[in-house]
Design a protein around this motif. Structure first.
Motif, short mmCIF file in Angstrom:
data_model
loop_
_atom_site.label_atom_id
_atom_site.label_comp_id
_atom_site.label_asym_id
_atom_site.label_seq_id
_atom_site.Cartn_x
_atom_site.Cartn_y
_atom_site.Cartn_z
N GLN A 81 0.83 -1.21 0.00
CA GLN A 81 0.00 0.00 0.00
C GLN A 81 0.87 1.26 0.00
OE1 GLN A 81 -3.27 -0.09 -0.52
NE2 GLN A 81 -3.09 -2.31 -0.57
N GLU A 82 1.94 1.24 0.76
CA GLU A 82 2.85 2.39 0.82
C GLU A 82 3.59 2.58 -0.51
OE1 GLU A 82 4.80 5.68 2.46
OE2 GLU A 82 3.07 4.58 3.22
N MET A 83 3.92 1.48 -1.15
CA MET A 83 4.60 1.57 -2.45
C MET A 83 3.72 2.27 -3.48
SD MET A 83 7.74 0.38 -2.82
CE MET A 83 7.93 -0.15 -4.52
N LEU A 84 2.43 2.00 -3.46
CA LEU A 84 1.53 2.55 -4.48
C LEU A 84 0.96 3.91 -4.09
CD1 LEU A 84 -0.37 -0.68 -5.59
CD2 LEU A 84 1.69 0.35 -6.56
N ALA A 85 1.24 4.37 -2.88
CA ALA A 85 0.70 5.65 -2.41
C ALA A 85 1.47 6.82 -3.04
CB ALA A 85 0.81 5.73 -0.89
N TYR A 86 0.77 7.93 -3.18
CA TYR A 86 1.37 9.17 -3.67
C TYR A 86 1.31 10.20 -2.54
CZ TYR A 86 0.15 7.11 -8.23
OH TYR A 86 0.01 6.29 -9.31
N PRO A 87 2.22 10.12 -1.58
CA PRO A 87 2.15 11.06 -0.46
C PRO A 87 2.47 12.49 -0.89
CG PRO A 87 4.14 9.75 -0.34
CD PRO A 87 3.35 9.22 -1.50
N HIS A 88 1.84 13.43 -0.23
CA HIS A 88 2.13 14.84 -0.47
C HIS A 88 3.24 15.23 0.50
CE1 HIS A 88 -1.31 15.16 -3.07
NE2 HIS A 88 -2.04 14.58 -2.15
N GLU A 89 4.40 15.49 -0.04
CA GLU A 89 5.55 15.79 0.80
C GLU A 89 6.48 16.73 0.06
OE1 GLU A 89 7.21 11.93 1.56
OE2 GLU A 89 7.35 11.47 -0.55
#
Length: 182
Positions: A81-89
């Protein structure tokens, strides 16, 4: 980013904290800087959350016995899930996170890799447009830094375009029966 890296490395093989630190230093030192004071508390939290578990057998390394951790099915799901996430950073963190993700691309499906590259490419193109829109300073050294930043982004864009072409070619060469089964 550290959690993503640790879970990714544990997919390859069970490791103790010392070996995890060595692997992080060896493979990801351009993206992440880690000390032992960060690894052991993280492993403890991940164990409490059910993302890693202790291996039944302990391994001796350098004359002492250490706890060896392995990833759990829940940890694999968390990592995925973390691999496919697009975090705003921040821009810097996003670059580091992408390089860490790229290191583990072998665990993803081709279409997932394409989506991640396309997302990073779009982010770089937007960043380049922002940098070019900035007013150039009269200060010699500040101007050099601004030009260097633009060069770095352009270089990353070129690299991403090449990687995207490679992934798209691999995806196009996949038999349609394999792609329809996933």
């Amino acid at each position: 980013m550290l959690k993503l890296s640790v879970l990714g490395l544990l997919q390859r093989e069970p490791l103790n904290g010392y070996r995890l630190k060595q692997q992080l230093d060896m493979f990801m030192s351009c993206s992440i800087c880690v000390n032992y004071g960060a690894i052991y508390p993280l492993l403890k939290r991940m164990e409490e959350q059910g993302e890693v578990s202790l291996c039944p057998e302990q391994v001796e390394e350098g004359g002492h016995c250490g706890k060896v951790y392995e990833i759990t099915p829940f940890g694999k799901n968390t990592w995925y899930q973390e691999m496919l996430a697009y975090p705003h950073e921040s821009w810097v963190n996003a670059r580091s996170r992408f390089l860490i993700k790229f290191f583990f691309f072998g665990y993803l499906l081709p279409e997932e890799r394409v989506r991640l590259i396309e997302h990073r490419l779009m982010s770089c193109q937007l960043r380049l447009a922002e940098k070019k829109a900035l007013e150039v300073t009269d200060d010699l050294y500040q101007g050099k830094v601004q030009r260097r930043a633009i060069e770095v982004i352009k270089s990353e864009i070129e690299w991403l375009v090449k990687q995207l072409q490679i992934e798209q070619l691999q995806l196009a060469q996949m038999p349609t029966s394999i792609m329809s089964n996933e």
